[in-house]
Write a protein that holds these residues in place. Structure first.
Motif, PDB file in Angstrom:
ATOM      1  N   ASP A   1      -0.570 -14.490  -3.388  1.00 25.80           N
ATOM      2  CA  ASP A   1       0.914 -13.596  -3.671  1.00 25.80           C
ATOM      3  C   ASP A   1       1.143 -13.206  -4.950  1.00 25.80           C
ATOM      4  O   ASP A   1       1.340 -12.068  -5.358  1.00 25.80           O
ATOM      5  CB  ASP A   1       2.215 -14.460  -2.643  1.00 25.80           C
ATOM      6  N   ARG A   2       0.871 -14.291  -5.823  1.00 25.71           N
ATOM      7  CA  ARG A   2       1.173 -14.086  -7.325  1.00 25.71           C
ATOM      8  C   ARG A   2      -0.070 -13.396  -7.780  1.00 25.71           C
ATOM      9  O   ARG A   2       0.438 -12.328  -8.693  1.00 25.71           O
ATOM     10  CB  ARG A   2       1.104 -15.791  -7.796  1.00 25.71           C
ATOM     11  N   THR A   3      -1.016 -13.131  -7.352  1.00 26.28           N
ATOM     12  CA  THR A   3      -2.056 -12.203  -7.864  1.00 26.28           C
ATOM     13  C   THR A   3      -1.744 -10.860  -7.421  1.00 26.28           C
ATOM     14  O   THR A   3      -2.295  -9.863  -8.119  1.00 26.28           O
ATOM     15  CB  THR A   3      -3.488 -12.575  -7.379  1.00 26.28           C
ATOM     16  N   LEU A   4      -1.371 -10.695  -6.290  1.00 25.76           N
ATOM     17  CA  LEU A   4      -1.077  -9.398  -5.666  1.00 25.76           C
ATOM     18  C   LEU A   4       0.048  -8.923  -6.756  1.00 25.76           C
ATOM     19  O   LEU A   4       0.438  -7.656  -6.909  1.00 25.76           O
ATOM     20  CB  LEU A   4      -0.605  -9.500  -4.503  1.00 25.76           C
ATOM     21  N   SER A   5       1.158  -9.658  -6.905  1.00 26.85           N
ATOM     22  CA  SER A   5       2.331  -9.389  -7.922  1.00 26.85           C
ATOM     23  C   SER A   5       1.830  -8.959  -9.096  1.00 26.85           C
ATOM     24  O   SER A   5       2.512  -7.969  -9.667  1.00 26.85           O
ATOM     25  CB  SER A   5       3.283 -10.415  -7.774  1.00 26.85           C
TER      26      SER A   5
ATOM     27  N   GLN B   1       0.553  -5.388  -8.648  1.00 25.68           N
ATOM     28  CA  GLN B   1       1.642  -4.551  -8.825  1.00 25.68           C
ATOM     29  C   GLN B   1       2.227  -4.383 -10.330  1.00 25.68           C
ATOM     30  O   GLN B   1       2.445  -2.956 -10.624  1.00 25.68           O
ATOM     31  CB  GLN B   1       2.900  -5.011  -7.969  1.00 25.68           C
ATOM     32  N   GLU B   2       2.187  -5.262 -11.119  1.00 25.20           N
ATOM     33  CA  GLU B   2       2.682  -5.199 -12.526  1.00 25.20           C
ATOM     34  C   GLU B   2       1.842  -4.043 -13.296  1.00 25.20           C
ATOM     35  O   GLU B   2       2.268  -3.275 -13.954  1.00 25.20           O
ATOM     36  CB  GLU B   2       2.773  -6.482 -13.236  1.00 25.20           C
ATOM     37  N   ARG B   3       0.454  -4.605 -13.146  1.00 23.94           N
ATOM     38  CA  ARG B   3      -0.662  -3.736 -13.734  1.00 23.94           C
ATOM     39  C   ARG B   3      -0.462  -2.308 -13.376  1.00 23.94           C
ATOM     40  O   ARG B   3      -0.972  -1.530 -14.244  1.00 23.94           O
ATOM     41  CB  ARG B   3      -1.925  -4.297 -13.978  1.00 23.94           C
TER      42      ARG B   3
ATOM     43  N   THR C   1      12.305   2.848 -17.136  1.00 20.63           N
ATOM     44  CA  THR C   1      12.463   2.070 -16.161  1.00 20.63           C
ATOM     45  C   THR C   1      11.243   1.448 -15.484  1.00 20.63           C
ATOM     46  O   THR C   1      10.629   2.619 -15.069  1.00 20.63           O
ATOM     47  CB  THR C   1      13.750   2.259 -15.259  1.00 20.63           C
ATOM     48  N   LYS C   2      10.785   0.426 -15.117  1.00 26.13           N
ATOM     49  CA  LYS C   2       9.580   0.046 -14.525  1.00 26.13           C
ATOM     50  C   LYS C   2       9.932   0.409 -13.028  1.00 26.13           C
ATOM     51  O   LYS C   2      10.881   0.096 -12.387  1.00 26.13           O
ATOM     52  CB  LYS C   2       9.491  -1.339 -14.771  1.00 26.13           C
ATOM     53  N   LYS C   3       9.064   0.961 -12.445  1.00 20.14           N
ATOM     54  CA  LYS C   3       8.752   1.179 -11.017  1.00 20.14           C
ATOM     55  C   LYS C   3       7.645   0.538 -10.405  1.00 20.14           C
ATOM     56  O   LYS C   3       6.484   1.096 -10.509  1.00 20.14           O
ATOM     57  CB  LYS C   3       8.891   2.784 -10.796  1.00 20.14           C
ATOM     58  N   LEU C   4       7.906  -0.386  -9.538  1.00 19.53           N
ATOM     59  CA  LEU C   4       6.634  -0.947  -8.755  1.00 19.53           C
ATOM     60  C   LEU C   4       6.578  -0.409  -7.288  1.00 19.53           C
ATOM     61  O   LEU C   4       7.458  -0.007  -6.556  1.00 19.53           O
ATOM     62  CB  LEU C   4       6.906  -2.432  -8.513  1.00 19.53           C
ATOM     63  N   GLN C   5       5.253  -0.193  -6.902  1.00 17.02           N
ATOM     64  CA  GLN C   5       4.892   0.208  -5.805  1.00 17.02           C
ATOM     65  C   GLN C   5       5.119  -0.842  -4.812  1.00 17.02           C
ATOM     66  O   GLN C   5       4.908  -1.902  -4.796  1.00 17.02           O
ATOM     67  CB  GLN C   5       3.385   0.580  -5.729  1.00 17.02           C
TER      68      GLN C   5
ATOM     69  N   ASP D   1      -0.085  -0.727   2.617  1.00 18.65           N
ATOM     70  CA  ASP D   1      -1.391   0.074   2.849  1.00 18.65           C
ATOM     71  C   ASP D   1      -1.652   1.153   1.827  1.00 18.65           C
ATOM     72  O   ASP D   1      -2.554   1.326   1.439  1.00 18.65           O
ATOM     73  CB  ASP D   1      -1.511   0.753   4.349  1.00 18.65           C
ATOM     74  N   GLU D   2      -0.566   2.133   1.401  1.00 13.82           N
ATOM     75  CA  GLU D   2      -0.514   3.020   0.545  1.00 13.82           C
ATOM     76  C   GLU D   2      -0.928   2.608  -0.933  1.00 13.82           C
ATOM     77  O   GLU D   2      -1.573   3.144  -1.568  1.00 13.82           O
ATOM     78  CB  GLU D   2       0.750   4.028   0.278  1.00 13.82           C
ATOM     79  N   PHE D   3      -0.407   1.407  -1.130  1.00 11.36           N
ATOM     80  CA  PHE D   3      -0.836   0.590  -2.604  1.00 11.36           C
ATOM     81  C   PHE D   3      -2.125   0.210  -2.477  1.00 11.36           C
ATOM     82  O   PHE D   3      -2.995   0.304  -3.497  1.00 11.36           O
ATOM     83  CB  PHE D   3       0.248  -0.769  -2.808  1.00 11.36           C
ATOM     84  N   ALA D   4      -2.558  -0.239  -1.453  1.00 13.61           N
ATOM     85  CA  ALA D   4      -3.997  -0.780  -1.068  1.00 13.61           C
ATOM     86  C   ALA D   4      -4.858   0.533  -1.255  1.00 13.61           C
ATOM     87  O   ALA D   4      -6.052   0.323  -1.946  1.00 13.61           O
ATOM     88  CB  ALA D   4      -4.326  -1.352   0.249  1.00 13.61           C
ATOM     89  N   LYS D   5      -4.766   1.542  -0.732  1.00 16.46           N
ATOM     90  CA  LYS D   5      -5.411   2.661  -0.909  1.00 16.46           C
ATOM     91  C   LYS D   5      -5.603   3.419  -2.409  1.00 16.46           C
ATOM     92  O   LYS D   5      -6.718   3.805  -2.496  1.00 16.46           O
ATOM     93  CB  LYS D   5      -4.851   3.825   0.116  1.00 16.46           C
ATOM     94  N   SER D   6      -4.421   3.199  -2.927  1.00 17.08           N
ATOM     95  CA  SER D   6      -4.348   3.469  -4.207  1.00 17.08           C
ATOM     96  C   SER D   6      -5.457   2.713  -5.098  1.00 17.08           C
ATOM     97  O   SER D   6      -5.882   3.197  -6.396  1.00 17.08           O
ATOM     98  CB  SER D   6      -3.244   3.247  -5.093  1.00 17.08           C
ATOM     99  N   LEU D   7      -5.936   1.530  -4.598  1.00 17.57           N
ATOM    100  CA  LEU D   7      -6.849   0.790  -5.344  1.00 17.57           C
ATOM    101  C   LEU D   7      -8.043   0.705  -4.581  1.00 17.57           C
ATOM    102  O   LEU D   7      -9.217   0.189  -4.764  1.00 17.57           O
ATOM    103  CB  LEU D   7      -6.271  -0.687  -5.507  1.00 17.57           C
TER     104      LEU D   7
END
Length: 436
Positions: A137-141, A144-146, A227-231, A235-241
């Motif tokens: 979970d921390r790695t996924l976060s 998100q940050e990157r 301002t920072k905006k996190l996705q 599934d949409e986030f995963a598809k962006s990667l």
């Protein structure tokens, strides 16, 4: 054929005789290469007579190429045949002539006599870090940050904003500041301010590299606030990667983390084992060996500085001005001693385990190394030279010994664990029988 002439302590001398047939073969190979590569007007490629080619490249060139080829091959073969691990060597070649055998003598120093402590019962404790759901979970976060985006913010600065500031003064510049990773004095000065404000940032006294910086004030103007905006983690986030779904992203990411953790565990066990070997080792290490390693390490540093446009003399003078040259040289000497001890321990380990690398195995690794560096095996051999080839062979022996020893310990630990489990089961069975 190699013949040992003398061996006193760690000094050794031997003679190598290369049969005339191999000398002729080397001449033929060199001539074939020249016929292919040298263009002579009036002749088709590969058809120019040797005398004509020799006139263009010079007789001395051909002999030198043949001599280098023979030395590159037979020096390392002779060292392996005589089971000598040479620290350094001087090679004295005799005159070379086609149709005759070629001889050369080698005077060098071998590694000193080394004795290792008993390591057969060593229990290696370094283990791969556990990849828990929390780690995943921390790695996924972090992902998100990157992959965060930033939108314009028409408000006071908050803790996770990206702030663009323009440093005032002649040497000023414009650059972004990410408040969530900024230093405390920068973050505290900017929080609550607005676009267009001029802010004074007090920079505390600190050391940067070899320079001491006193406390000072920097004046900046706030150019922009975002301002920072996190996705969302979906599934949409995963598809962006480029992953089909979030579940697939989690699965692949966990697999990669486990692979890296396994590598980390293996590296930890290697270091633990080598440190144990060095601590239990006894050896009378010649100062010359330590000096050579220190000089080689210093030469590497000089090359690195040169690539950055810094001359060693200038760097040395700077460290002397700072009063840090003696400390630098002392650290260099300690590091050289550590490396020498590690090499000696692994070399002794290889001898104790009777580790060998066949010619076929060695040639295969040389070919792979050449391909990795975009070279032909012949060009790589020429670049390394006889000493370099021998050093590479020695490194293969050490690595193979290290892998074999750790595998042996792992097998012993598995057997020990099985014996312990069996003993525990037997104890429980005996207890049950007594209760009955």
């Amino acid at each position: 054929m190699a013949e040992l002439i003398s061996r006193e302590g760690n000094k050794v001398e031997f003679k190598v005789s290369v049969p005339a047939a191999e000398v002729n073969r080397a001449y033929d190979q060199v001539w074939a290469g020249l016929a292919r590569d040298v263009r002579v007007p009036g002749f088709r490629p590969g058809k120019a007579p040797r005398k004509v080619i020799e006139g263009r490249v010079g007789k001395g060139y051909v002999e030198q190429e043949v001599r280098d080829r023979l030395l590159e091959t037979h020096y390392s073969q002779a060292a392996r045949e005589l089971k000598l691990s040479l620290v350094d060597a001087n090679i004295d070649p005799q005159p070379l002539k086609s149709g005759q055998s070629f001889e050369f003598t080698v005077k060098g120093e071998t590694y000193p006599e080394v004795k290792l402590g008993d390591w057969s019962g060593l229990n290696l404790t370094a283990a791969a870090p556990e990849i828990t759901d929390e780690v995943l979970d921390r790695t996924l976060s972090d992902l998100q940050e990157r992959n965060a985006t930033f939108d314009d913010a028409d408000r006071a600065i908050e803790a996770s904003d990206q702030v663009t500031i323009e440093e005032q003064g002649e040497d000023g510049g414009t650059y972004p500041v990410y408040l969530d990773v900024a230093e405390a004095h920068v973050r505290d000065a900017l929080l609550g301010k607005n676009k267009g404000d001029t802010v004074e940032i007090t920079v505390p006294a600190h050391q940067h590299g070899d320079h001491e910086h006193a406390e000072h004030t920097v004046t900046v103007k706030i150019v922009d606030v975002k301002t920072k905006k996190l996705q969302e983690l979906d599934d949409e986030f995963a598809k962006s990667l480029n992953f089909d779904s979030l579940e697939r992203l989690r699965t692949d990411l966990k697999g990669e983390l486990e692979r890296r953790a396994q590598q980390e565990g293996e590296a930890g066990r290697r270091e633990e084992f080598i440190n144990h070997l060095v601590e239990g080792m006894t050896a009378d290490i010649p100062q010359a060996l330590l000096d050579r390693r220190r000089e080689a390490m210093q030469a590497e540093i000089e090359d690195d500085l040169g690539r950055q446009g810094v001359k060693w003399g200038e760097y040395e003078a700077f460290m002397k001005e700072q009063g840090k040259l003696d400390e630098f040289m002392a650290d260099l000497g300690k590091n050289a001693e550590t490396r020498v001890k590690r090499d000696l321990a692994l070399e002794r380990l290889a001898e104790d385990l009777q580790v060998q690398v066949s010619d076929a195995e060695f040639n295969q690794t040389m070919m792979a190394l050449a391909q990795a560096n975009g070279l032909s095996p012949a060009d790589l051999s020429k670049q390394l030279g006889p000493n370099g080839i021998n050093s590479y062979y020695t490194s293969l022996i050490r690595e193979k010994a290290l892998q074999q020893a750790i595998a042996q310990l792992a097998g012993g630990q598995t057997e020990a664990a099985a014996d312990e489990a069996s003993a525990e089961a037997s104890t429980e069975e005996n207890s049950t029988e007594a209760a009955e």
